[in-house]
Motif scaffolding. Structure first.
Motif, PDB file in Angstrom:
ATOM      1  N   GLY A  14     -19.211  13.804   4.534  1.00 22.11           N
ATOM      2  CA  GLY A  14     -20.537  14.392   4.720  1.00 22.11           C
ATOM      3  C   GLY A  14     -21.039  14.967   3.409  1.00 22.11           C
ATOM      4  O   GLY A  14     -22.157  14.705   2.965  1.00 22.11           O
ATOM      5  N   GLU A  15     -20.156  15.718   2.735  1.00 23.91           N
ATOM      6  CA  GLU A  15     -20.554  16.365   1.481  1.00 23.91           C
ATOM      7  C   GLU A  15     -20.822  15.344   0.367  1.00 23.91           C
ATOM      8  O   GLU A  15     -21.710  15.523  -0.453  1.00 23.91           O
ATOM      9  CB  GLU A  15     -19.465  17.335   1.026  1.00 23.91           C
ATOM     10  N   LEU A  16     -20.051  14.250   0.370  1.00 22.35           N
ATOM     11  CA  LEU A  16     -20.181  13.252  -0.704  1.00 22.35           C
ATOM     12  C   LEU A  16     -21.229  12.184  -0.382  1.00 22.35           C
ATOM     13  O   LEU A  16     -21.449  11.272  -1.168  1.00 22.35           O
ATOM     14  CB  LEU A  16     -18.830  12.541  -0.905  1.00 22.35           C
ATOM     15  N   LYS A  17     -21.829  12.296   0.804  1.00 23.90           N
ATOM     16  CA  LYS A  17     -22.794  11.294   1.267  1.00 23.90           C
ATOM     17  C   LYS A  17     -22.182   9.883   1.283  1.00 23.90           C
ATOM     18  O   LYS A  17     -22.778   8.897   0.839  1.00 23.90           O
ATOM     19  CB  LYS A  17     -24.061  11.315   0.410  1.00 23.90           C
ATOM     20  N   ALA A  18     -20.969   9.798   1.773  1.00 19.77           N
ATOM     21  CA  ALA A  18     -20.298   8.501   1.888  1.00 19.77           C
ATOM     22  C   ALA A  18     -20.851   7.751   3.102  1.00 19.77           C
ATOM     23  O   ALA A  18     -21.405   8.359   4.013  1.00 19.77           O
ATOM     24  CB  ALA A  18     -18.798   8.725   2.048  1.00 19.77           C
ATOM     25  N   ARG A  19     -20.637   6.416   3.105  1.00 21.46           N
ATOM     26  CA  ARG A  19     -21.176   5.611   4.195  1.00 21.46           C
ATOM     27  C   ARG A  19     -20.403   5.825   5.501  1.00 21.46           C
ATOM     28  O   ARG A  19     -20.961   6.051   6.541  1.00 21.46           O
ATOM     29  CB  ARG A  19     -21.173   4.133   3.787  1.00 21.46           C
ATOM     30  N   GLU A  20     -19.065   5.708   5.426  1.00 24.35           N
ATOM     31  CA  GLU A  20     -18.281   5.877   6.653  1.00 24.35           C
ATOM     32  C   GLU A  20     -16.820   6.198   6.350  1.00 24.35           C
ATOM     33  O   GLU A  20     -16.342   5.991   5.235  1.00 24.35           O
ATOM     34  CB  GLU A  20     -18.351   4.620   7.533  1.00 24.35           C
ATOM     35  N   VAL A  21     -16.135   6.667   7.402  1.00 23.64           N
ATOM     36  CA  VAL A  21     -14.701   6.914   7.304  1.00 23.64           C
ATOM     37  C   VAL A  21     -14.036   6.112   8.418  1.00 23.64           C
ATOM     38  O   VAL A  21     -14.473   6.164   9.560  1.00 23.64           O
ATOM     39  CB  VAL A  21     -14.398   8.418   7.503  1.00 23.64           C
ATOM     40  N   VAL A  22     -13.002   5.327   8.066  1.00 24.75           N
ATOM     41  CA  VAL A  22     -12.266   4.606   9.110  1.00 24.75           C
ATOM     42  C   VAL A  22     -10.772   4.862   8.931  1.00 24.75           C
ATOM     43  O   VAL A  22     -10.313   5.189   7.829  1.00 24.75           O
ATOM     44  CB  VAL A  22     -12.540   3.075   9.078  1.00 24.75           C
ATOM     45  N   GLY A  23     -10.038   4.696  10.018  1.00 28.37           N
ATOM     46  CA  GLY A  23      -8.601   4.942   9.947  1.00 28.37           C
ATOM     47  C   GLY A  23      -7.837   3.921  10.765  1.00 28.37           C
ATOM     48  O   GLY A  23      -8.408   3.237  11.610  1.00 28.37           O
ATOM     49  N   ASP A  24      -6.526   3.799  10.467  1.00 23.05           N
ATOM     50  CA  ASP A  24      -5.690   2.843  11.189  1.00 23.05           C
ATOM     51  C   ASP A  24      -4.272   3.415  11.258  1.00 23.05           C
ATOM     52  O   ASP A  24      -3.663   3.708  10.223  1.00 23.05           O
ATOM     53  CB  ASP A  24      -5.701   1.513  10.406  1.00 23.05           C
ATOM     54  N   THR A  25      -3.777   3.563  12.468  1.00 21.54           N
ATOM     55  CA  THR A  25      -2.404   4.092  12.588  1.00 21.54           C
ATOM     56  C   THR A  25      -1.398   2.965  12.834  1.00 21.54           C
ATOM     57  O   THR A  25      -0.194   3.210  12.828  1.00 21.54           O
ATOM     58  CB  THR A  25      -2.295   5.101  13.752  1.00 21.54           C
ATOM     59  N   GLU A  26      -1.900   1.747  13.044  1.00 20.99           N
ATOM     60  CA  GLU A  26      -0.950   0.667  13.359  1.00 20.99           C
ATOM     61  C   GLU A  26      -0.605  -0.146  12.117  1.00 20.99           C
ATOM     62  O   GLU A  26      -0.854  -1.344  12.047  1.00 20.99           O
ATOM     63  CB  GLU A  26      -1.525  -0.202  14.467  1.00 20.99           C
ATOM     64  N   ILE A  27      -0.072   0.551  11.131  1.00 17.08           N
ATOM     65  CA  ILE A  27       0.339  -0.118   9.900  1.00 17.08           C
ATOM     66  C   ILE A  27       1.828   0.133   9.671  1.00 17.08           C
ATOM     67  O   ILE A  27       2.428   1.017  10.308  1.00 17.08           O
ATOM     68  CB  ILE A  27      -0.439   0.415   8.675  1.00 17.08           C
ATOM     69  N   ALA A  28       2.408  -0.636   8.772  1.00 22.93           N
ATOM     70  CA  ALA A  28       3.806  -0.397   8.386  1.00 22.93           C
ATOM     71  C   ALA A  28       3.922  -0.686   6.898  1.00 22.93           C
ATOM     72  O   ALA A  28       3.133  -1.452   6.345  1.00 22.93           O
ATOM     73  CB  ALA A  28       4.723  -1.318   9.170  1.00 22.93           C
ATOM     74  N   LYS A  29       4.899  -0.037   6.294  1.00 24.04           N
ATOM     75  CA  LYS A  29       5.117  -0.263   4.856  1.00 24.04           C
ATOM     76  C   LYS A  29       6.449  -0.983   4.670  1.00 24.04           C
ATOM     77  O   LYS A  29       7.462  -0.555   5.245  1.00 24.04           O
ATOM     78  CB  LYS A  29       5.132   1.083   4.131  1.00 24.04           C
ATOM     79  N   VAL A  30       6.443  -2.065   3.920  1.00 23.54           N
ATOM     80  CA  VAL A  30       7.674  -2.809   3.656  1.00 23.54           C
ATOM     81  C   VAL A  30       7.885  -2.802   2.149  1.00 23.54           C
ATOM     82  O   VAL A  30       6.945  -3.036   1.386  1.00 23.54           O
ATOM     83  CB  VAL A  30       7.549  -4.284   4.110  1.00 23.54           C
ATOM     84  N   SER A  31       9.114  -2.521   1.726  1.00 24.67           N
ATOM     85  CA  SER A  31       9.383  -2.408   0.286  1.00 24.67           C
ATOM     86  C   SER A  31      10.616  -3.204  -0.092  1.00 24.67           C
ATOM     87  O   SER A  31      11.612  -3.184   0.639  1.00 24.67           O
ATOM     88  CB  SER A  31       9.636  -0.950  -0.092  1.00 24.67           C
ATOM     89  N   ILE A  32      10.549  -3.874  -1.234  1.00 24.34           N
ATOM     90  CA  ILE A  32      11.756  -4.486  -1.789  1.00 24.34           C
ATOM     91  C   ILE A  32      12.219  -3.585  -2.941  1.00 24.34           C
ATOM     92  O   ILE A  32      11.396  -3.061  -3.690  1.00 24.34           O
ATOM     93  CB  ILE A  32      11.514  -5.935  -2.261  1.00 24.34           C
ATOM     94  N   VAL A  33      13.539  -3.400  -3.037  1.00 23.03           N
ATOM     95  CA  VAL A  33      14.107  -2.446  -4.000  1.00 23.03           C
ATOM     96  C   VAL A  33      15.231  -3.103  -4.789  1.00 23.03           C
ATOM     97  O   VAL A  33      16.071  -3.781  -4.193  1.00 23.03           O
ATOM     98  CB  VAL A  33      14.689  -1.219  -3.240  1.00 23.03           C
ATOM     99  N   GLY A  34      15.245  -2.915  -6.088  1.00 25.12           N
ATOM    100  CA  GLY A  34      16.385  -3.428  -6.858  1.00 25.12           C
ATOM    101  C   GLY A  34      16.255  -3.131  -8.334  1.00 25.12           C
ATOM    102  O   GLY A  34      15.184  -3.330  -8.916  1.00 25.12           O
ATOM    103  N   VAL A  35      17.345  -2.639  -8.947  1.00 23.66           N
ATOM    104  CA  VAL A  35      17.287  -2.380 -10.394  1.00 23.66           C
ATOM    105  C   VAL A  35      17.179  -3.694 -11.176  1.00 23.66           C
ATOM    106  O   VAL A  35      16.691  -3.722 -12.302  1.00 23.66           O
ATOM    107  CB  VAL A  35      18.497  -1.556 -10.911  1.00 23.66           C
ATOM    108  N   GLY A  36      17.578  -4.780 -10.537  1.00 31.12           N
ATOM    109  CA  GLY A  36      17.508  -6.095 -11.186  1.00 31.12           C
ATOM    110  C   GLY A  36      16.075  -6.505 -11.501  1.00 31.12           C
ATOM    111  O   GLY A  36      15.838  -7.384 -12.327  1.00 31.12           O
ATOM    112  N   MET A  37      15.118  -5.866 -10.831  1.00 34.42           N
ATOM    113  CA  MET A  37      13.702  -6.181 -11.023  1.00 34.42           C
ATOM    114  C   MET A  37      13.244  -5.907 -12.453  1.00 34.42           C
ATOM    115  O   MET A  37      12.324  -6.522 -12.952  1.00 34.42           O
ATOM    116  CB  MET A  37      12.901  -5.238 -10.111  1.00 34.42           C
ATOM    117  N   ARG A  38      13.911  -4.926 -13.079  1.00 37.61           N
ATOM    118  CA  ARG A  38      13.532  -4.520 -14.442  1.00 37.61           C
ATOM    119  C   ARG A  38      13.558  -5.692 -15.404  1.00 37.61           C
ATOM    120  O   ARG A  38      12.769  -5.763 -16.316  1.00 37.61           O
ATOM    121  CB  ARG A  38      14.530  -3.479 -14.959  1.00 37.61           C
ATOM    122  N   SER A  39      14.533  -6.567 -15.193  1.00 35.62           N
ATOM    123  CA  SER A  39      14.695  -7.651 -16.163  1.00 35.62           C
ATOM    124  C   SER A  39      14.196  -8.989 -15.621  1.00 35.62           C
ATOM    125  O   SER A  39      14.508 -10.029 -16.159  1.00 35.62           O
ATOM    126  CB  SER A  39      16.169  -7.747 -16.565  1.00 35.62           C
TER     127      SER A  39
END
Ligand code: ADP
Ligand code: ASP
Ligand code: MG
Length: 411
Positions: free
Chosen positions: A327-352
């Motif tokens: 409201g204060e910033l005069k933005a067009r709209e606000v939307v939200g989504d709770t049905e999301i998930a985060k998937v991550s790949i992890v590895g020190v090998g990625m550095r090289s």
């Protein structure tokens, strides 16, 4: 003769029979001549039961009182295990967090350990007793009972091991080590013989609940030798190590973590002027809501769309704050989504290795999974996707990065 801290999780002390089995195991170590400090969780399901009970009285229970209540779960199991040991002829004594000298800050329900005065435990060990300490709890400087956040018994175990300069901290649980991903979700997940602290820290912070993140932080900081093992099956488990040197081929990706605990918020059509990120995220942080991933896009009409993720528990709160800012910033709209998930790949090998992220995106594209947000660091790539595709995504990535266990005969 070694000094070992052994932590047993909720399912490992979930019934009287299991407590007897734990006592038998501790006795075996004791008879080998080791000094043993045992840390136990509440019986599985008990902490949830207590929280539900509190919610029947108050939707937002006063944190101090919640801690008084949820800490009782561990008080039951320390007494039962000490009794079981004494029945077997093993001298033992139970200690609450406070009796064990675990002093925390006063941030109830997610307190941090400030100091541990382990002298009493040392005296008990010298007197030949096994000390059974309640996980997950401590006491603040004013004497109020505090708890360390869900999964916090791991942290009690590691912190005691650090304070006592133990030879090893063994985390006994219902799986036989740390896997490439949650073995309950991907049948082809593989147990890792070892994983670095750095990788384990990422895995834990990105959603792998096998170890609480603060436990890994502590273990890294104080160089506590840490191993995850099955409570009732023999095996080497997984060693969490400082050492990045792998003798042979180092895998590029060590593991895949995921979490369903986040929600996404977008504010659209905000005039693109300096300070806009601050005017959106300032009130969010002032409301004590932690922000995880952030994406900003600028449109042709000099407005910007701003998307970020928060913990699902904070979603309603963040939505209200954002609507006010919109409201204060005069933005067009606000939307939200709770049905999301985060998937991550992890590895020190990625550095090289270059091209790891694109290999991830390709594997998801093959399954027709749309990527909504991306974030990267030196040793991880995370994406946000629709929650309903989570398991498919994890399995596809597990195969694409060649993490699948070899098929056993008959498969
Ligand atoms: P405890 O009650 O012993 O603390 P937890 O439930 O907290 O046990 O942690 C063990 C669980 O962590 C396993 O049952 C498994 O489903 C889950 N888990 C998630 N990611 C992994 C992983 N990468 N490796 C092993 N277990 C994992
Ligand atoms: N009993 C607490 C919980 O369920 C602590 C723990 O199990 O580590 O979160
Ligand atoms: Mg746990």
């Amino acid at each position: 003769m070694a000094l070992i801290v052994q932590k047993f999780g909720g399912t490992s002390v979930g019934t009287v029979e299991r407590i007897q089995q734990v006592a038998e195991k501790v006795q075996r170590f004791r008879e080998r001549g080791d000094d043993i400090v045992v840390v136990v969780s509440a019986m599985s399901g008990e902490t949830n039961r207590l929280i539900d009970l509190a919610r029947q009285i108050s939707q937002q229970p006063v944190p101090r009182e919640l801690d008084v209540m949820v800490s009782t779960g561990e008080q039951v199991t320390i007494a039962l295990l000490a009794m079981a040991l004494i029945e077997r002829g093993v001298p033992a004594i139970s200690y609450t967090g406070s009796q064990a000298g675990i002093v925390t800050d006063s941030v109830h329900t997610k307190a941090r350990i400030l100091s541990i005065d382990a002298q009493k435990i040392r005296d008990e060990l010298s007197a030949g007793r096994v000390v059974v300490v309640a996980g997950f709890q401590g006491v603040d400087e004013q004497g109020n009972i505090s708890t360390l956040g869900r999964g916090g018994s791991d942290t009690t175990g590691v912190a005691l091991a650090a304070a006592l300069k133990a030879d090893e901290c063994q985390i006994y649980t219902d799986v036989d080590g740390v896997y490439t991903t949650d073995p309950r979700v991907v049948a082809k997940a593989r147990r890792l013989d070892r994983i670095t602290f750095e990788e384990m820290l990422e895995m834990a912070s990105l959603g792998s609940k096998v170890l609480q993140i603060r436990a890994v932080e502590f273990a890294g900081k104080y160089s506590v030798p840490l191993r995850v093992l099955h409570s009732f099956q023999e095996g080497p488990g997984t060693l969490i190590t400082l050492d990045e040197e792998e003798p042979m081929e180092q895998p590029i990706i060590s593991g895949i973590a995921f979490n369903r605990d986040e929600a996404k918020l977008t504010i659209r059509g905000v005039p693109d002027t300096p300070g806009v990120a601050f005017r959106i995220l300032g009130p969010i942080s002032a409301a004590n809501v932690e922000v995880d991933m952030i994406v900003q896009n600028v449109a042709h009409d000099n407005t910007t769309d701003f998307t970020f993720t928060v913990h699902r528990n904070d979603y309603n709160n963040a939505l209200q704050v954002l609507q006010k800012a919109a409201g204060e910033l005069k933005a067009r709209e606000v939307v939200g989504d709770t049905e999301i998930a985060k998937v991550s790949i992890v590895g020190v090998g990625m550095r090289s290795h270059a091209g790891v992220a694109s290999c991830m995106f390709e594997a998801l594209a093959r399954e027709n999974i749309n990527i909504q947000m991306i974030s990267t660091s030196e040793i991880k790539v995370s994406v946000v996707i629709e929650e309903k595709y989570l398991e498919l995504a994890v399995r596809a990535l597990h195969t694409a990065f060649e993490l699948d266990a070899p098929a056993s005969k008959g498969e």
